[in-house]
Design an enzyme around this catalytic site. Sequence first.
Site, mmCIF file in Angstrom:
data_model
loop_
_atom_site.group_PDB
_atom_site.id
_atom_site.type_symbol
_atom_site.label_atom_id
_atom_site.label_comp_id
_atom_site.label_asym_id
_atom_site.label_seq_id
_atom_site.Cartn_x
_atom_site.Cartn_y
_atom_site.Cartn_z
ATOM 1 N N GLU A 1 0.843 -1.196 0.000
ATOM 2 C CA GLU A 1 0.000 0.000 0.000
ATOM 3 C C GLU A 1 0.877 1.245 0.000
ATOM 4 O O GLU A 1 1.903 1.298 0.712
ATOM 5 C CB GLU A 1 -0.883 -0.034 1.248
ATOM 6 C CG GLU A 1 -2.302 0.379 1.023
ATOM 7 C CD GLU A 1 -3.061 -0.496 0.028
ATOM 8 O OE1 GLU A 1 -3.068 -0.161 -1.178
ATOM 9 O OE2 GLU A 1 -3.649 -1.503 0.452
ATOM 10 N N HIS A 2 0.503 2.221 -0.790
ATOM 11 C CA HIS A 2 1.269 3.476 -0.937
ATOM 12 C C HIS A 2 2.691 3.213 -1.418
ATOM 13 O O HIS A 2 3.607 3.981 -1.143
ATOM 14 C CB HIS A 2 1.260 4.289 0.369
ATOM 15 C CG HIS A 2 -0.093 4.840 0.689
ATOM 16 N ND1 HIS A 2 -0.554 6.033 0.181
ATOM 17 C CD2 HIS A 2 -1.115 4.330 1.426
ATOM 18 C CE1 HIS A 2 -1.793 6.244 0.607
ATOM 19 N NE2 HIS A 2 -2.158 5.215 1.362
ATOM 20 N N SER B 1 -25.750 9.122 -16.102
ATOM 21 C CA SER B 1 -25.384 8.267 -14.971
ATOM 22 C C SER B 1 -26.658 7.763 -14.296
ATOM 23 O O SER B 1 -27.423 8.563 -13.749
ATOM 24 C CB SER B 1 -24.537 9.062 -13.957
ATOM 25 O OG SER B 1 -24.594 8.417 -12.702
ATOM 26 N N ALA C 1 -15.275 3.527 -0.880
ATOM 27 C CA ALA C 1 -14.970 2.408 0.016
ATOM 28 C C ALA C 1 -13.540 1.913 -0.178
ATOM 29 O O ALA C 1 -13.143 0.911 0.405
ATOM 30 C CB ALA C 1 -15.953 1.269 -0.219
ATOM 31 N N SER D 1 -13.571 4.863 -9.090
ATOM 32 C CA SER D 1 -13.211 5.828 -10.140
ATOM 33 C C SER D 1 -12.282 5.192 -11.170
ATOM 34 O O SER D 1 -12.436 5.415 -12.373
ATOM 35 C CB SER D 1 -12.616 7.100 -9.546
ATOM 36 O OG SER D 1 -11.494 6.813 -8.771
ATOM 37 N N ASP E 1 -4.457 1.109 -9.184
ATOM 38 C CA ASP E 1 -5.897 0.863 -9.330
ATOM 39 C C ASP E 1 -6.271 0.649 -10.793
ATOM 40 O O ASP E 1 -7.009 -0.288 -11.136
ATOM 41 C CB ASP E 1 -6.703 2.045 -8.767
ATOM 42 C CG ASP E 1 -6.328 2.369 -7.337
ATOM 43 O OD1 ASP E 1 -5.620 1.559 -6.714
ATOM 44 O OD2 ASP E 1 -6.732 3.437 -6.852
ATOM 45 N N TYR F 1 -3.831 12.384 1.094
ATOM 46 C CA TYR F 1 -3.155 11.446 0.171
ATOM 47 C C TYR F 1 -2.032 12.159 -0.576
ATOM 48 O O TYR F 1 -0.898 11.674 -0.627
ATOM 49 C CB TYR F 1 -4.172 10.872 -0.825
ATOM 50 C CG TYR F 1 -3.556 9.905 -1.822
ATOM 51 C CD1 TYR F 1 -3.526 8.544 -1.570
ATOM 52 C CD2 TYR F 1 -2.981 10.363 -3.008
ATOM 53 C CE1 TYR F 1 -2.952 7.655 -2.473
ATOM 54 C CE2 TYR F 1 -2.405 9.495 -3.914
ATOM 55 C CZ TYR F 1 -2.398 8.137 -3.645
ATOM 56 O OH TYR F 1 -1.816 7.276 -4.540
HETATM 57 C C1 GLA Z 1 -5.152 4.826 -3.911
HETATM 58 C C2 GLA Z 1 -4.360 5.213 -5.155
HETATM 59 C C3 GLA Z 1 -3.361 4.132 -5.543
HETATM 60 C C4 GLA Z 1 -2.507 3.703 -4.361
HETATM 61 C C5 GLA Z 1 -3.383 3.421 -3.141
HETATM 62 C C6 GLA Z 1 -2.566 3.160 -1.913
HETATM 63 O O1 GLA Z 1 -5.981 3.736 -4.188
HETATM 64 O O2 GLA Z 1 -5.228 5.486 -6.227
HETATM 65 O O3 GLA Z 1 -2.567 4.580 -6.606
HETATM 66 O O4 GLA Z 1 -1.533 4.655 -4.079
HETATM 67 O O5 GLA Z 1 -4.267 4.494 -2.859
HETATM 68 O O6 GLA Z 1 -1.825 1.996 -2.057
#
Ligand code: GLA
Length: 378
Positions: free
Chosen positions: A31-32, A65, A119, A124, A169, A219
């Site tokens: 993550e991140h 939509s 969530a 998106s 994502d 973020y």
């Molecule tokens: C969001 C971002 C991703 C990633 C995650 C954390 O989902 O869109 O690119 O950085 O956070 O892992």
Amino acid sequence: MKQKINKAFDEHFSGAGTIYVAPGRFNLIGEHTDYNGGFVFPGAIDKLMMAEIRPNGTDKVRVYSLDLNDYAEFGLNEADAPAQSWARYIFGVCREILKRGGKVEGFDAAFAGNVPLGAGLSSSAALESCFANALNDLFNDNSIDKFELARIGQSTEHNYCGVNCGIMDQFASVFGKKDHLMRLDCRSMEFEYFPFKPEGHKLVLVDSVVKHELADSPYNKRRASCERVAKRLGIETLRDATMEMLDAIKTDITAEDYFRAKFVIEEKERVLTVCDALVAGDYDTVGRCMYETHAGLSKDYEVSCEELDYLNDIAKECGVTGSRIMGGGFGGCTVNLVKDELYDNFIATVKEKFNARYGHEPKIYPVIVSDGARKYEE
Ligand code: GLA
């Protein structure tokens, strides 16, 4: 969902178009790390965005939509950006294709989805990938490669939605494969599919229903911290940093930046550990790493919240193998690896305890690892 979309399309635009879908994603670990050139380990899920689309022979895009019962119309020039934030995802995808020399002409579209919004399941990215893939098929003979489709979605977030996100994502939504996770090296962009059927375990998402909004959110600040530390170390991304290097500059950087970078350095190792453990069927190690990630995201990276920490505590009490906050953070879901025999008790307990404290039950989504963006076939 398909019938509803068919009906709405016919009502608004008369007739029928082609149907495309793209999924949300979950992430087992990593993550991140994506915007730090590290590794991620996501898979596509069975919740998706679905759009019916048909070229309309004009230079206008007209989109309806279903979920928001809202309609937007825009041109394809930079100055034509629609006011509604949801429509900017579609406008952004069109613009990013055009910027890359691809073709987009006017079209009509009706869309809906069942990826829960806010969530942490990348609704998106699902929307972006759905339209990027569709416009590639309808106007570009599928000449845009899949990585570029993912980048088109990512650039849409950067340039039209205010989120300085990494590639995970959109990558997962485009490349997803049924029953497989994907380990992506976000520096080289090489990736590998890993069959995923954890024996004797279930994977389940527990949604705190605390909404998170990544735009203008902390973020972007997290990412800025990481970039500051990388710059101070004279490297491109934290992928190339070690704890020794970080400790050597500890007194030159803020405590906050230090702990952000520390999490990232530790997390990139954990992804590799988890991949090996998964192949070896060593779920205890997978689970231990998940708990470590949660602790790091909560204490060092500070993207958790009270509700998510509570979900993690309940998981621990119930003997859940691994549990952690998933995605960008600031709300959303935890991902949990649970032994089959403990599953029912965990679900009942987490609902009851969370409800007792916060006055509503969390939502439960069993993870079904699914295929990525595609033309819909029945
Ligand atoms: C969001 C971002 C991703 C990633 C995650 C954390 O989902 O869109 O690119 O950085 O956070 O892992």
